[in-house]
Design a protein around this motif. Sequence first.
Motif, mmCIF file in Angstrom:
data_model
loop_
_atom_site.group_PDB
_atom_site.id
_atom_site.type_symbol
_atom_site.label_atom_id
_atom_site.label_comp_id
_atom_site.label_asym_id
_atom_site.label_seq_id
_atom_site.Cartn_x
_atom_site.Cartn_y
_atom_site.Cartn_z
ATOM 1 N N ARG A 63 37.865 54.626 37.011
ATOM 2 C CA ARG A 63 37.445 55.136 35.700
ATOM 3 C C ARG A 63 36.010 54.735 35.360
ATOM 4 N NH1 ARG A 63 40.723 56.788 31.737
ATOM 5 N NH2 ARG A 63 39.551 55.615 30.160
ATOM 6 N N GLY B 30 40.410 61.013 34.736
ATOM 7 C CA GLY B 30 41.738 61.635 34.812
ATOM 8 C C GLY B 30 42.799 60.588 35.143
ATOM 9 N N ILE C 124 43.686 62.849 40.426
ATOM 10 C CA ILE C 124 43.944 64.197 39.902
ATOM 11 C C ILE C 124 42.705 65.087 40.047
ATOM 12 C CG2 ILE C 124 43.316 63.574 37.509
ATOM 13 C CD1 ILE C 124 46.186 65.934 38.423
ATOM 14 N N GLN D 225 50.336 71.641 40.215
ATOM 15 C CA GLN D 225 49.574 71.902 38.977
ATOM 16 C C GLN D 225 49.967 73.240 38.373
ATOM 17 O OE1 GLN D 225 45.922 71.136 41.163
ATOM 18 N NE2 GLN D 225 45.183 69.871 39.471
ATOM 19 N N PHE E 28 54.115 69.745 30.136
ATOM 20 C CA PHE E 28 53.343 68.692 29.472
ATOM 21 C C PHE E 28 53.039 69.148 28.063
ATOM 22 C CE2 PHE E 28 50.625 71.551 31.783
ATOM 23 C CZ PHE E 28 49.693 71.944 30.844
ATOM 24 N N ILE F 157 51.721 64.413 38.012
ATOM 25 C CA ILE F 157 51.332 65.395 39.026
ATOM 26 C C ILE F 157 51.050 64.699 40.361
ATOM 27 C CG2 ILE F 157 49.488 67.001 39.703
ATOM 28 C CD1 ILE F 157 49.507 68.067 36.862
ATOM 29 N N ARG G 275 49.662 77.032 26.753
ATOM 30 C CA ARG G 275 48.693 76.357 25.885
ATOM 31 C C ARG G 275 47.280 76.528 26.448
ATOM 32 N NH1 ARG G 275 49.880 71.505 24.093
ATOM 33 N NH2 ARG G 275 52.119 71.688 24.238
ATOM 34 N N SER H 256 45.683 74.175 29.028
ATOM 35 C CA SER H 256 46.517 73.897 30.196
ATOM 36 C C SER H 256 45.720 73.381 31.387
ATOM 37 C CB SER H 256 47.267 75.165 30.625
ATOM 38 O OG SER H 256 48.274 75.465 29.686
ATOM 39 N N LEU H 257 44.688 74.111 31.773
ATOM 40 C CA LEU H 257 43.965 73.726 32.990
ATOM 41 C C LEU H 257 43.267 72.381 32.823
ATOM 42 C CD1 LEU H 257 42.430 76.841 34.744
ATOM 43 C CD2 LEU H 257 44.188 75.262 35.558
ATOM 44 N N LYS I 237 44.339 69.963 31.213
ATOM 45 C CA LYS I 237 45.306 68.865 31.257
ATOM 46 C C LYS I 237 45.940 68.663 32.637
ATOM 47 C CE LYS I 237 46.324 68.324 26.367
ATOM 48 N NZ LYS I 237 47.237 68.569 25.245
ATOM 49 N N VAL I 238 45.903 69.645 33.509
ATOM 50 C CA VAL I 238 46.478 69.418 34.847
ATOM 51 C C VAL I 238 45.408 69.067 35.879
ATOM 52 C CG1 VAL I 238 48.523 70.842 34.464
ATOM 53 C CG2 VAL I 238 46.474 71.875 35.497
ATOM 54 N N THR I 239 44.168 68.982 35.447
ATOM 55 C CA THR I 239 43.108 68.657 36.408
ATOM 56 C C THR I 239 42.406 67.344 36.090
ATOM 57 O OG1 THR I 239 41.529 69.871 35.049
ATOM 58 C CG2 THR I 239 42.572 71.089 36.864
ATOM 59 N N GLY I 240 42.804 66.713 34.998
ATOM 60 C CA GLY I 240 42.146 65.466 34.613
ATOM 61 C C GLY I 240 40.873 65.701 33.820
ATOM 62 N N ALA J 285 40.704 67.004 30.783
ATOM 63 C CA ALA J 285 40.915 66.760 29.351
ATOM 64 C C ALA J 285 40.515 65.323 29.038
ATOM 65 C CB ALA J 285 42.382 66.981 28.997
ATOM 66 N N THR J 286 39.656 65.149 28.053
ATOM 67 C CA THR J 286 39.216 63.786 27.751
ATOM 68 C C THR J 286 39.790 63.293 26.424
ATOM 69 O OG1 THR J 286 37.168 64.744 26.958
ATOM 70 C CG2 THR J 286 37.096 63.700 29.114
ATOM 71 N N TYR J 287 40.114 62.029 26.426
ATOM 72 C CA TYR J 287 40.700 61.326 25.283
ATOM 73 C C TYR J 287 39.686 60.259 24.861
ATOM 74 C CZ TYR J 287 44.775 63.754 27.121
ATOM 75 O OH TYR J 287 45.633 64.730 27.568
ATOM 76 N N ASP K 199 38.255 57.658 27.121
ATOM 77 C CA ASP K 199 37.561 58.152 28.314
ATOM 78 C C ASP K 199 36.050 58.207 28.115
ATOM 79 O OD1 ASP K 199 39.988 58.453 29.549
ATOM 80 O OD2 ASP K 199 40.197 60.575 29.024
#
Lengths: 156, 774
Positions: free
Chosen positions: A27, A34, A74, A83, A92, A102, B10, B13-14, B16-19, B21-23, B26
Amino acid sequence: MKLRLNVNGEIRSADVRPAELLLDVLRENLGLTGVKPGCRHGDCGACTVTVDGLPMKSCLMLAVEAADKTVETIEGLQDSPVQRAFVEKFAFQCGYCTPGFIMNSHALAHLHPKADKATVREWLQSNICRCTSYEEIQEAVEAVLSSGQPTSRMMN
Amino acid sequence: MEIVGKSVPRKESLDKVTGAATYTADRIEPSILHARLAVSPYAHARIVSLDASAAQNAPGVLAVLTGDASEVLVGEEIRDRPILARDRVRYYGEPVAVVVAETEAQAQWAANLVQVQYEPLPVVNSPAEALHPDAPILHERLKEYEKSEDVVSVPGTNIASIVHVIKGDIERGLAECEKIVENTVSFGPSDHAAMETRSAVVQIMPDGRVFIDTSSQAPFAVKKYMARYFGLEPGRVIVRTLFVGGAYGGKSSVQLEPIVYLASRAVGGRKVKLVNTREQDITTSPVRIGLQAKVKLGSTHDGKIKAVQIVYHFDGGAYNDKSSAIALSAASDCTGPYSVENLHCECLTVYTNHVFPAAFRGFGHTEMTFAIERGIDALADELGMDPWELRMRNAIVPGDTTPTRNMLNSSNLGDLRTCLERMRELSGWEDWKVQQLNDHTVRAKGIACFWKNSSFASNAVSGVILLFNQDGSVNLETGVVELGTGSKTVLAQMVAERLRMSVDRVHVKFKVNTLDTPEHWETVASRSTFFAGRAALKAADDASKQLIAIAATVLRADPDDLELGDEKVFVRADPRVQIPYKDICYGYRYPNGNSIGGQIIGRGHFIQRWMSPLDPATGEGQLGPEWNVGAQAVEIEMDTRDYSYRIVKAISVNDAGKVLNPKGAFGQVMGAMAMGLSYASHEGFDYTDEGILLNTTLRTYSVLRYGENPEYIVEFIESPCLDAPFGARSLGEYGLISIPAALASAVSRAAGVRMNVLPLFPETIWRAKDGGSV
């Protein structure tokens, strides 16, 4: 100390403390956010990556231990069946546990493409999802396992 | 309708499944400083001395702050909480000091070096203990604290707030009853356990502007309260929220932001980041409220409920914050979805030495429902009546009034009877009695009903802006935070439906920034589709008028002759005459270059009419616009040798009004059911007599895991709420509310003992059944 890591098919170097977790180096040093911290004790699985193809909670491994190994996060997966299945099955909601789920499911599909329900359960019990009912995740993983598709397409 | 009612995946979607999406946590930048907390190891103690010098001198440390750093008291309903403990700690895990250092490791190292000498004080470990005449008083200055107008405290006691909800004549009602039962329930606090722990990053600019990045459900509340607490101009407090990794109510409280603000201020405004460890997220940050309640129900022989008397003692924790608002919300709907003429409810929120509560999916209703539904089951037992029949007979219907004396109709009330009818079929309720499967296994079912009106500030606002792009597509901006509920996708569906365009052409802005995003009060109370939905439709209508106005000029037609369709404006009577949005949404350019119009910007806002706070003396008022309902059932198999059980099936029938996104709706309800089952079967804080929390990790605080999920059956009926967009009723919280009660009902039936506590561990059942003897 200087550390060279093979991450997502690239050789990356990082200046790390020997006590640094793989999670934090991925990270903080490599910007691979991710990989999600959830508990730092191996209880939740949010930080799961694969190391030499096996799922590994990156909070339970020192970065230096990954030196001669192949690490995949990821960010290294693109348009993989797992995915796609997670999107199609609405597997999710908030998305925070998703990279870990995943990566674990991806390794499972790779190593046990014909895994039965009990095996899937044993593997996926190591991850926590707090939003879904797990049924959606179960559907996604079972869809991949029953499709017999190749499980990965590495991003290069 | 072409888009509303479809399972649109949603929008994020993409990501969130690829990493991608930032929180909030992060946000990784080399210049960021890191903060860590030193917290109290006692539930109640006096701070005798505090020595921060070792921490101050540790490597990399820039500042160490303790209670002296600020005299400001914070809290939403009652301002009773120091930002960092001053003189005294009131819960295990309470922040005592914050350390700022170059790295997180250095900050943690130094936080461990903060030396505090404590003198332990007697501990208040439950509401009953708090109300004991000899109880230590946790807030001697209760009288002086600044409070919201509807909070009535009792200084000199541990009663932070007291509310009465009264209807009819309870004495007369009880006197008319032929059967009276009394049932008590009790359960302690528990955790939200969102997978993303809470975090906040604060930077103070040279001109005094304060930038706050926070994993919050309520960035606009953070703006409001930070301005209030520190005397800042609201416009100079800029709060930003990215994706939020699960919230469930827990991230609507303001806690870390003031701490990190003080930390940043102490280092010249530099950017400081604080991320809760999992242990601190559980012990330090707010949790789900606990409750001890007594419910007295009176009915005729044939099960018509005539009178209900309720006493709620909510475990308000060490500081009030939202707990009295949660209790008020529970009190407002205290009868559950049943028609009750004579009601007396006394609802107290009391101080204890537990971590203070936040909202939790249901906002007091899951707790209240457990109390009332366990009472209904007890009444059914005493009457020798089918518990489904008893609920059906008393189900609230249009024409009845609520405990808060609001008249119900088929719009502001969901259709409980139809939900119950459908539940009867789905659960095979004819066989509701316990079945013996073999000599040590029984199968049992439980049923429960719920209702909820979503309480919020009577002047809560929601706004939406639609900005057109040159290609005719639209950007949707709203202050709704994407917590995982998929609300922003549903809003995009509404806009696409109304503007007659593809949902793929509605782009959603996920990040909320209080500087330029229209306010959505708080992303709580299942209000996003309703409030932001109404604002989105208004914004779409505003944009639509502008499109038609410019098209009317260009097409030389009366605006009334024009309609929208397929991303074009066309003449109704001759659809060949048309003009695409892309040619008019950025102004229209005539062939000779002359241009008219400009970028089309649709604006919409919403405020709910006729809301009013409750009168704390009578409970009269209106906290929200509509009461949504449903019926739920749980089926279990129990091993009668050791009371272990397997949850076989969980069923929910909700009145959804109108299902806007079926897969999204099923996901919301099933996820909420899972959370309810997890809470009722696994979760709860384990406190020592000294108030020390023992289960502070996700290993010891156990939640439902993959494979423990039962079969889920979810069905929706659609009886529209006329005020809501497309008639849609709320869902986000509504899959959870009566699940714990339904599980307790099944467990009680299987074990042959009334279970009135949570969580329902086999050991707890064994103790209740056999008195703990082997």
